[in-house]
Design an enzyme around this catalytic site. Sequence first.
Site, PDB file in Angstrom:
ATOM      1  N   ILE A 153       0.842  -1.187   0.000  1.00 35.76           N
ATOM      2  CA  ILE A 153       0.000   0.000   0.000  1.00 35.76           C
ATOM      3  C   ILE A 153       0.877   1.238   0.000  1.00 35.76           C
ATOM      4  O   ILE A 153       2.029   1.203   0.423  1.00 35.76           O
ATOM      5  CB  ILE A 153      -0.954  -0.015   1.225  1.00 35.76           C
ATOM      6  CG1 ILE A 153      -1.970   1.143   1.169  1.00 35.76           C
ATOM      7  CG2 ILE A 153      -0.178   0.004   2.532  1.00 35.76           C
ATOM      8  CD1 ILE A 153      -3.067   1.040   2.224  1.00 35.76           C
ATOM      9  N   CYS A 154       0.321   2.331  -0.520  1.00 37.62           N
ATOM     10  CA  CYS A 154       0.961   3.646  -0.491  1.00 37.62           C
ATOM     11  C   CYS A 154       2.210   3.655  -1.377  1.00 37.62           C
ATOM     12  O   CYS A 154       2.138   3.345  -2.556  1.00 37.62           O
ATOM     13  CB  CYS A 154       1.267   4.027   0.953  1.00 37.62           C
ATOM     14  SG  CYS A 154       1.699   5.785   1.204  1.00 37.62           S
ATOM     15  N   ALA A 155       3.371   3.988  -0.825  1.00 39.13           N
ATOM     16  CA  ALA A 155       4.597   4.031  -1.625  1.00 39.13           C
ATOM     17  C   ALA A 155       5.165   2.647  -1.907  1.00 39.13           C
ATOM     18  O   ALA A 155       5.927   2.458  -2.874  1.00 39.13           O
ATOM     19  CB  ALA A 155       5.651   4.879  -0.908  1.00 39.13           C
TER      20      ALA A 155
END
Length: 415
Positions: A153-155
């Site tokens: 998730i995210c970066a």
Amino acid sequence: MAALHLRHLTPFAAHLSPLPKHSLNFSHFPALTHSTPRRKIQFSTSIMASAAKKVLVPVANGTEPLEAVITIDVLRRAGADVTVASVEKQLRVDAAHGVKIVADALISDCVDTTFDLISLPGGMPGAATFKDCKTLESIVKKQAAEARPYAAICAAPAVALGSWGLLKGLKATCYPSFMEQLSSASAVESRVQQDGNVVTSRGPGTAIEYSVALIELLYGKEKADEVSGPLVMRPNHGDEHTFTELSPVKWTFDSSPQILVPIANGTEEMEAVIIIDVLRRAKAQVVVASIEDEPGILASRNVKLVADAPLGEVINRSYDLVVLPGGLGGAKAFANSEKLVNLLKKQKESNKFYGAICASPALVLEPQGLLKVSCPFMLISIGIFLNKGFISFCILCYTPFIKGKHLCETVHKLV
């Protein structure tokens, strides 16, 4: 199990006198060393125990605590045996926004374990540390080679999975500012994207949906529905993050607001960490206070949290806002805390803000007459409106202090 040491690390310390120093003393918890065996989830039935899935959640300095804690919490609700593993040289890592996480094990301890799922939280430089960790890379590549699920998730999808070549030819998403780095994948802007055994998602504001998708992948839709129902998740996601003030009051606020977040044994860790994280993103002075005899508490899903100080050491300070997280055990403890109840009454008498979520409005505020509409400053939420809805509660509490551009910037970064 995961232990989070929540310390006050905002850049506005001059507004508060120094908090008492408390060492990381886990004497009231089971011993936490890198060789400590992973916690075995206890279940009410042998059927659930036999169905438990093993999940690895690595953490590093700079990991986004919302994404890590939410994933751990939600998967444990489904009965998963979650191992939190540090990719640093020590168990304790310095996550983002002043949150300290004490892992179950070092990543090197997990090399010979077979996991049903590996989930990488985001945050920088945590995701970059994942990318550079050869041990973690080997574990996740083995997971992929054996066709077992992995997620990020995210970066982390772009920075870690993409760099390892594990998104090649797959549909994937990530935090908006990292989308261009998904060069080997077919980049999509889904809040959560699943392609075969690979799940990716965008950021803190999508962490609950992401975690529920992981439950469905591991256990099926019925279990996902069973877990997501009590979370009071919103059926859709609009752009509204603020609400009309029913009793508008003209006022000004020139300095960083002082906010108290009490925690207790049985506190819902997702709610506590989300409130703390989001308000600190907006540069609030957040003090986390334990109402127990020790700063450390055991939260509702067996995440260990360590507060800045016991409540008694910070009770005499002036707070612009007091926010109670939920969790049945925690709410009952709040209701039985004479110090906390008196502080809430003082907040009302002084026309200062206070708020509560989940079980706390009914078990703490209502019995003390603190829900009467005569107080125009009272802020309340009665559910765990997670994802953007839950974060709206945090922003609602803080809206009087972060109007306009600053509010928009804080919300936008949550995706």
